[in-house]
Design an enzyme around this catalytic site. Structure first.
Site, short mmCIF file in Angstrom:
data_model
loop_
_atom_site.label_atom_id
_atom_site.label_comp_id
_atom_site.label_asym_id
_atom_site.label_seq_id
_atom_site.Cartn_x
_atom_site.Cartn_y
_atom_site.Cartn_z
N ASN A 7 14.17 43.56 13.70
CA ASN A 7 12.87 44.20 13.73
C ASN A 7 12.40 44.16 15.18
O ASN A 7 11.96 43.13 15.67
CB ASN A 7 11.91 43.41 12.81
N LYS A 14 12.76 40.41 16.29
CA LYS A 14 12.89 39.46 15.17
C LYS A 14 14.27 39.63 14.59
O LYS A 14 14.73 40.77 14.43
CB LYS A 14 11.86 39.81 14.10
N ARG A 84 14.47 47.49 10.72
CA ARG A 84 13.17 47.87 10.20
C ARG A 84 12.63 49.00 11.07
O ARG A 84 12.53 48.86 12.29
CB ARG A 84 12.19 46.70 10.27
N HIS A 173 4.24 49.05 4.92
CA HIS A 173 4.58 47.80 4.20
C HIS A 173 5.37 48.09 2.94
O HIS A 173 5.30 47.34 1.95
CB HIS A 173 3.31 47.01 3.80
N HIS A 201 -1.12 43.26 0.20
CA HIS A 201 -0.45 42.66 1.35
C HIS A 201 -1.54 42.40 2.39
O HIS A 201 -2.03 43.33 3.04
CB HIS A 201 0.63 43.62 1.87
N ARG A 234 -7.12 45.78 13.91
CA ARG A 234 -7.26 47.22 13.65
C ARG A 234 -8.52 47.49 12.83
O ARG A 234 -8.89 46.71 11.97
CB ARG A 234 -6.04 47.74 12.86
N GLY A 324 0.47 36.63 4.96
CA GLY A 324 -0.13 35.39 5.47
C GLY A 324 -1.44 34.99 4.81
O GLY A 324 -1.60 33.86 4.36
N ILE A 325 -2.38 35.92 4.71
CA ILE A 325 -3.69 35.59 4.12
C ILE A 325 -3.59 35.61 2.59
O ILE A 325 -4.07 34.70 1.92
CB ILE A 325 -4.77 36.58 4.62
N GLY A 326 -2.95 36.62 2.05
CA GLY A 326 -2.83 36.76 0.59
C GLY A 326 -2.12 35.58 -0.04
O GLY A 326 -2.48 35.13 -1.13
N ASN A 328 -1.79 32.49 1.41
CA ASN A 328 -2.30 31.16 1.78
C ASN A 328 -3.79 30.92 1.53
O ASN A 328 -4.20 29.77 1.44
CB ASN A 328 -2.02 30.90 3.27
N GLU A 377 10.32 40.81 3.33
CA GLU A 377 10.70 42.14 3.79
C GLU A 377 12.13 42.16 4.34
O GLU A 377 12.85 43.13 4.17
CB GLU A 377 9.72 42.61 4.86
#
Ligand code: ADP
Length: 387
Positions: A7, A14, A84, A173, A201, A234, A324-326, A328, A377
């Protein structure tokens, strides 16, 4: 079969090397600060490391990555590379073997993803030069959303212009929404093709998706990943006239307005604190009103999209949180679900609060199943590459 997943970003690469006979990751990591100084971090099985090493360009980053894979993941042929690619434009409804024509298309779709596709294309060129004898596959973030019907993907501008320039909702996503929807079906022990799921997401980038019977029916991001829910930096959905006003009053050129909407807005722009949700939550708890506002807007935006997708799918069977947020933030999930009791959503507070793994967080008698599924992913890209 060994598959290397790459990626490529503008200053980072990555990587994740998979052994696909049992879908295990042999080594994953990130080469970053490319063109600045250079650093590679890697991890495997609880072990991790950091190497400071000069990475003047992407070619150097890939060579350093391959040397690291050789040293740490054992010698072994890489059989294929999965890349990706953020934007597959109107043409790619699924992954593609990368030919010169495909690469030219990825270059051309920089029109819709100027911050992503050029870096993705560069990563492909570098990897093809280093590994010329193996197949390289492009896995597009947009592909999963090709099933969005015309009435849900068409913007309200003159139709001829939409056709002429390929202006429409594409969505992003895709690998993540497809993965977590499939895992949700397994968690509720029902076939994916029988389920109506809203997948959320919520990470640095955020998108919500209506997955009806295994296919994307609608999603919150648009022609580019700028639309929809507010994100780390964003802006999310705006009245387009705001752009005119800012250009006029602040004397901004094209580059400055793009930078402002992509890098200086969202949680960061509203709070003035950070784009990182953990820091937003901490500042809000400490009494920072703008951080609290940013947190509340994110929660509200997510609820608004869930509500619209419940409406367009005539009800839902499951709601899934990822990224990350969803994954944790138990607090964000609780706040979103608190307003869904009218749908028969009942949350098991312990299951919501505790655990970091894939699980159901709804009670047994909840009419809608609620799931937390860490996304994967890269595994999806590796699977697509094998397919
Ligand atoms: P990306 O879109 O870059 O892949 P991630 O999915 O990793 O991003 O999400 C990053 C976001 O997740 C950051 O805003 C970060 O603060 C948030 N996050 C990570 N861990 C937690 C946590 N324990 N609680 C709340 N937010 C978290």
């Amino acid at each position: 079969m060994r598959v290397l997943v790459l990626n490529a970003g503008s200053s980072s690469l990555k990587f994740n090397l998979f052994e696909m006979s049992d879908e295990t990751s042999l080594l994953e990591g990130l080469a970053e600060r490319i063109g600045v100084d250079g650093r590679i971090t890697w991890s495997h099985d609880g072990e991790s490391g950091v190497e400071e090493t000069p990475l003047p360009d992407h070619t150097a980053a890939l060579h350093a990555t391959m040397a690291l894979l050789d040293a740490r993941a054992g010698h072994g042929k890489i059989h294929a590379v999965g890349h990706r690619v953020v934007h597959g434009g109107p043409k790619y409804g699924e992954s593609a073997l990368i030919t010169d024509e495909v690469l030219a298309d990825i270059d051309a779709y920089a029109l819709y993803a100027p911050l992503h596709n050029p870096a993705n294309a560069l990563g492909i060129r570098v990897a093809k030069a280093a590994l010329p004898d193996v197949p390289h596959i492009a896995v597009f973030d947009t592909a999963f959303h090709h099933t969005i019907p015309e009435y849900a993907r068409t913007y309200g501008i003159p139709y001829e212009l939409s056709r002429k320039y390929g202006i429409r909702r594409y969505g992003f996503h895709g690998s993540s929404h497809a993965y977590v929807a499939a895992r949700t079906a397994i968690l509720v022990a029902r076939p994916l093709r029988s389920l109506k799921i809203v997948t959320c997401h919520i990470g640095n980038g955020t998108s919500v998706c209506a997955v009806r019977y295994g296919h994307s029916l609608d999603t919150s991001m648009g022609m580019t990943p700028l639309q929809g829910v507010i994100m780390g930096t964003r802006c999310g959905t705006l009245d387009p006239s705001i752009v005119d006003l800012l250009i006029d009053k602040e004397h901004l050129d094209y580059q400055a307005i793009t930078e402002l909407l992509n890098k200086k807005s969202g949680l960061l722009g509203i709070s003035g604190v950070s784009s990182d949700f953990r820091e937003i939550e901490a500042a809000a708890d400490a009494g920072n009103a703008r951080a609290a506002l940013a947190r509340d807007i994110l929660t509200y935006d997510v609820r608004k999209f869930i509500g619209s997708y419940v409406s367009v799918m005539d009800g839902i069977d499951a709601l899934t949180f990822t990224a990350g947020i969803g994954t944790n933030s138990a607090r964000l999930r609780a706040e979103v679900c608190r307003h869904l009791t009218y749908l028969g959503v009942k949350i098991d507070e312990r299951a919501n609060e505790f655990g970091s793994d894939e699980r159901l967080i709804s009670t047994e008698d909840s009419r809608v199943a609620v799931a937390v599924v860490p996304t994967h992913e890269e595994l999806m890209i590796a699977r697509e590459t094998v397919r």
